[in-house]
Design an enzyme around this catalytic site. Structure first.
Site: not given
Length: 419
Positions: A23, A116, A121, A306
């Site tokens: 990330n 994913c 989102r 996560d």
């Protein structure tokens, strides 16, 4: 299509060097396009998402070379402003190029990103941020045509939710805008700090990274630099959990314990002994973990979403009942049906999962539903009795650098097989 074949029941032990952060590396690589010149980025994990990011850079006209874990991006002569739809569909994080392209080219053309499927989102916060800075956005047939009619100009941006991606796009757009930009309710993740550290090395003027208010004083030009990506805190948590679910003894090298502040207390609640010395984190687990009363996902510095799926595996084999509340994404329990196939006892309702720990899981043929859900199934296979086949490894490859060989170095019996 490949799968992981895991023969469970082996105690995970040994030492592993933590990979660079997924990330962090993606927005930093995107930022190299904005900066121009030749940037040298160290500690880049070998992930399919990293490869997709490199493809986008190349499509924009950059010259990209890789030497081990170092990626060199020369964007001196790059001039692209449109990302092919096929590349946008490869990963969700492709949207981070929006701010970088606009900041450099003052226009951009992108489509909806992929990745994913863990819930809604939307990129509305991203678009809100760039619009505040002077970007005009026209949507046509699923594509976003962005332009800067006059100039990028600093403004106050107030987010309704501390979105990591939207914060990164706001930073990338504002860093070369005229005047000062203030981001209120900014995301506070370590990856935000890493991006700002890179940009500041390039000559940007950003303060407040890691806090809820970030201030950016725009600069006309930036100069490429050399930077090393931080350690991946979710990979760190995953390998610690591998030790925790197998009664093991695992040491992480090159970790950042501060980034694990929300995770370590829960491992200790599960009965693990966690010892920290500089950038080394060592976990010694009991034969069977204890229940964790409640796990609640929150924006950083809270417990990371996560890590929720991997912790579900821990709860599944713990003594007692644990409750997991998922506050970030509404579809992040897709790994639960697969864990049930392995003998777990989990009931879900909406954003809550109640996990009654069982003494052991049993090997089964399961399918990875997404990146972190796939990691949870790998962990389940490590502690299960018998053989487990985890399919859809392409999801897991998005976030873990050579996970099977890393686990083999820790005494796991896991191999990749084309099936």
């Amino acid at each position: 299509m490949s799968a992981f074949i895991i023969n469970g029941g082996r105690r995970i032990s040994g030492s592993v060097k933590v990979q660079g952060s997924k990330n962090s590396v993606l927005p930093i690589l995107a930022a190299t396009y904005l900066v121009g010149g030749k940037s040298v980025i160290h500690n880049c994990p070998k992930l399919s998402d990293t490869n997709s990011t490199v493809k986008i850079l190349q499509a924009l006209g950059c010259v990209v070379t890789r030497k081990g874990n170092t990626i060199i991006v020369d964007s001196t002569d790059a001039g692209g402003y449109e990302i092919p739809e096929s590349l946008m569909r490869e990963m969700r994080s492709s949207v981070i190029f929006l701010g970088a392209i606009i900041g450099r080219m003052k226009k951009a053309v992108i489509s909806a990103p992929g990745g994913c499927e863990i819930g809604l989102r939307p990129i509305d916060l991203h678009l809100y941020a760039v619009k505040r800075l002077g970007v005009k956005v026209d949507e046509e047939f699923g594509r976003l045509n962005c332009s800067v009619p006059v100039r990028l100009k600093g403004k106050k941006i107030t987010f309704s939710f501390p979105s990591v991606g939207a914060t990164e796009n706001a930073i990338l757009t504002a860093v070369t805008a005229t005047g000062s930009t203030t981001i209120v309710n900014a995301a506070r993740e370590p990856e935000i700090i890493d991006l700002c550290d890179y940009l500041n090395k390039c000559g940007a003027d950003i303060s407040g990274a890691g806090e809820s208010i970030i201030t950016i004083n725009g600069k006309e030009t930036l100069i490429a630099c050399e930077h090393s990506v931080i350690a991946d805190r979710i990979a760190s948590a995953t390998y610690l959990l591998a030790g925790a679910v197998t009664g093991g003894d695992v040491s992480l090298e090159n970790a950042d314990p501060i980034h694990l502040n929300a995770i370590i207390p829960l491992l200790e609640e599960a009965g693990c002994n966690v010892n920290i010395r500089c950038k080394t984190v060592r976990l010694k687990a009991p034969q069977r973990p204890l229940r964790i009363d409640k796990i609640v996902t929150q924006p950083y510095p809270g417990f990371p979403t996560d890590a929720q799926a991997p912790f579900t595996t821990l709860a599944a084999v713990a003594k007692g009942t644990s409750v997991i509340v998922e506050n970030i994404f509404e579809s992040r329990f897709k790994h639960v049906p697969e864990l049930l196939r392995m003998g777990a006892k989990i009931k879900t309702e909406g954003r809550v999962a109640v996990v009654d720990g069982v003494e052991r899981l049993y090997g089964a043929d399961v399918v990875s539903p997404d990146l972190r859900g796939g990691a949870a199934l790998v962990l389940a296979g490590l502690c299960a009795m018998g053989q487990t086949t985890v399919r859809n490894t392409l999801y897991i490859d998005r976030g873990y650098d050579d996970i099977e060989n890393t686990l083999c170095s820790l005494n796991a019996d896991i191999k990749r097989k084309v099936i």
